[in-house]
Design an enzyme around this catalytic site. Structure first.
Site, PDB file in Angstrom:
ATOM      1  CG  ASN A  77     -69.169-106.151  17.200  1.00  0.00           C
ATOM      2  OD1 ASN A  77     -69.710-105.067  17.030  1.00  0.00           O
ATOM      3  ND2 ASN A  77     -68.409-106.421  18.238  1.00  0.00           N
ATOM      4  CE1 TYR A 110     -68.018 -98.906  22.168  1.00  0.00           C
ATOM      5  CE2 TYR A 110     -68.461 -97.443  20.329  1.00  0.00           C
ATOM      6  CZ  TYR A 110     -68.680 -98.645  20.999  1.00  0.00           C
ATOM      7  OH  TYR A 110     -69.554 -99.570  20.492  1.00  0.00           O
ATOM      8  CD  GLU A 114     -72.923 -98.375  27.397  1.00  0.00           C
ATOM      9  OE1 GLU A 114     -71.760 -98.671  27.134  1.00  0.00           O
ATOM     10  OE2 GLU A 114     -73.884 -99.145  27.176  1.00  0.00           O
ATOM     11  CG  HIS A 136     -72.857-100.991  22.611  1.00  0.00           C
ATOM     12  ND1 HIS A 136     -71.592-101.089  23.118  1.00  0.00           N
ATOM     13  CD2 HIS A 136     -73.627-100.492  23.614  1.00  0.00           C
ATOM     14  CE1 HIS A 136     -71.590-100.645  24.370  1.00  0.00           C
ATOM     15  NE2 HIS A 136     -72.812-100.267  24.692  1.00  0.00           N
ATOM     16  NE  ARG A 146     -71.807-107.883  26.999  1.00  0.00           N
ATOM     17  CZ  ARG A 146     -70.871-107.212  26.324  1.00  0.00           C
ATOM     18  NH1 ARG A 146     -71.116-105.987  25.842  1.00  0.00           N
ATOM     19  NH2 ARG A 146     -69.700-107.730  26.107  1.00  0.00           N
ATOM     20  NE  ARG A 162     -71.298-107.936  19.415  1.00  0.00           N
ATOM     21  CZ  ARG A 162     -70.715-107.469  20.502  1.00  0.00           C
ATOM     22  NH1 ARG A 162     -70.249-108.296  21.419  1.00  0.00           N
ATOM     23  NH2 ARG A 162     -70.590-106.163  20.684  1.00  0.00           N
ATOM     24  CE  LYS A 180     -71.098-102.113  18.209  1.00  0.00           C
ATOM     25  NZ  LYS A 180     -69.722-102.655  18.426  1.00  0.00           N
TER      26      LYS A 180
HETATM   27  P1  GDP Z   1     -68.094-105.537  23.476  1.00  0.00           P
HETATM   28  O1  GDP Z   1     -68.450-105.137  24.890  1.00  0.00           O
HETATM   29  O2  GDP Z   1     -68.333-107.012  23.208  1.00  0.00           O
HETATM   30  O3  GDP Z   1     -68.754-104.649  22.440  1.00  0.00           O
HETATM   31  O4  GDP Z   1     -66.519-105.373  23.284  1.00  0.00           O
HETATM   32  P2  GDP Z   1     -65.476-104.235  23.791  1.00  0.00           P
HETATM   33  O5  GDP Z   1     -66.128-103.345  24.820  1.00  0.00           O
HETATM   34  O6  GDP Z   1     -64.226-104.945  24.181  1.00  0.00           O
HETATM   35  O7  GDP Z   1     -65.157-103.399  22.472  1.00  0.00           O
HETATM   36  C1  GDP Z   1     -66.021-102.403  21.991  1.00  0.00           C
HETATM   37  C2  GDP Z   1     -66.116-102.528  20.495  1.00  0.00           C
HETATM   38  O8  GDP Z   1     -64.841-102.265  19.918  1.00  0.00           O
HETATM   39  C3  GDP Z   1     -66.492-103.909  19.972  1.00  0.00           C
HETATM   40  O9  GDP Z   1     -67.878-104.183  20.010  1.00  0.00           O
HETATM   41  C4  GDP Z   1     -65.962-103.860  18.553  1.00  0.00           C
HETATM   42  O10 GDP Z   1     -66.830-103.115  17.673  1.00  0.00           O
HETATM   43  C5  GDP Z   1     -64.661-103.075  18.744  1.00  0.00           C
HETATM   44  N1  GDP Z   1     -63.515-103.976  19.019  1.00  0.00           N
HETATM   45  C6  GDP Z   1     -63.300-104.742  20.118  1.00  0.00           C
HETATM   46  N2  GDP Z   1     -62.152-105.424  20.038  1.00  0.00           N
HETATM   47  C7  GDP Z   1     -61.609-105.070  18.838  1.00  0.00           C
HETATM   48  C8  GDP Z   1     -60.394-105.444  18.178  1.00  0.00           C
HETATM   49  O11 GDP Z   1     -59.592-106.226  18.681  1.00  0.00           O
HETATM   50  N3  GDP Z   1     -60.172-104.855  16.956  1.00  0.00           N
HETATM   51  C9  GDP Z   1     -61.056-103.981  16.394  1.00  0.00           C
HETATM   52  N4  GDP Z   1     -60.750-103.460  15.192  1.00  0.00           N
HETATM   53  N5  GDP Z   1     -62.203-103.611  16.991  1.00  0.00           N
HETATM   54  C10 GDP Z   1     -62.481-104.155  18.196  1.00  0.00           C
END
Ligand code: GDP
Length: 139
Positions: free
Chosen positions: A113, A50, A127, A116, A86, A103, A10
């Protein structure tokens, strides 16, 4: 089962010059890099990528972040690559990620973080072709 997964380094990780360390870790952990490119995503591309998160409160902020600088798109291959990646990434929130995960090492917040990774075979099937054509992937 041999699998491919999409990784994205990222904008925060690229900006902080963590890309080399992260790619080296992929090789150390036995992943093969099947495809790789640097891209500046358009807003539409980030929104489409997304789309499943469209209704989440952080969607607009996430899209702004993902277009804030170059990303490095990577197709990784290994036995059970999706789960293995993961696990290597760690929890979404770096503060909750296991020690030595990407991370924990390179992320700074739940949003910034560092990496991805596809979270299921179905997601990977969406994807990988979202960013790569088949001729770009050396499986
Ligand atoms: P991942 O699969 O671990 O990447 O998590 P998710 O699919 O739930 O979320 C996608 C991305 O959105 C994450 O990697 C973060 O960059 C962002 N994100 C997730 N949860 C939050 C949150 O609660 N707040 C904010 N600001 N960003 C978030």
């Amino acid at each position: 089962m041999m699998e491919q997964t999409l990784a994205i380094l990222k904008p925060d990780a690229v900006r902080k010059k963590f890309s080399g360390a992260i790619l080296a870790r992929y090789e150390k952990e036995g992943f093969r890099i099947c495809a790789l490119k640097t891209r500046l995503l358009s807003k539409a591309e980030a929104e489409g990528f997304y789309a499943v998160h469209r209704e989440r409160p952080f969607f607009a902020s996430l899209v702004d972040f993902m277009v804030s600088g170059p990303v490095i798109l990577v197709v990784l291959q290994k036995e059970n690559a999706i789960l293995a990646h993961r696990q290597l990434m760690g929890a979404t929130d770096p503060a909750k990620a296991e020690k030595e995960t990407l991370r924990a090492l390179y992320g700074e917040s739940i949003e910034y973080n560092a990496v991805h990774g596809s979270d299921s075979a179905e997601t990977a099937r969406f994807e990988i072709p979202y960013f790569f054509s088949t001729v770009e992937i050396v499986g």
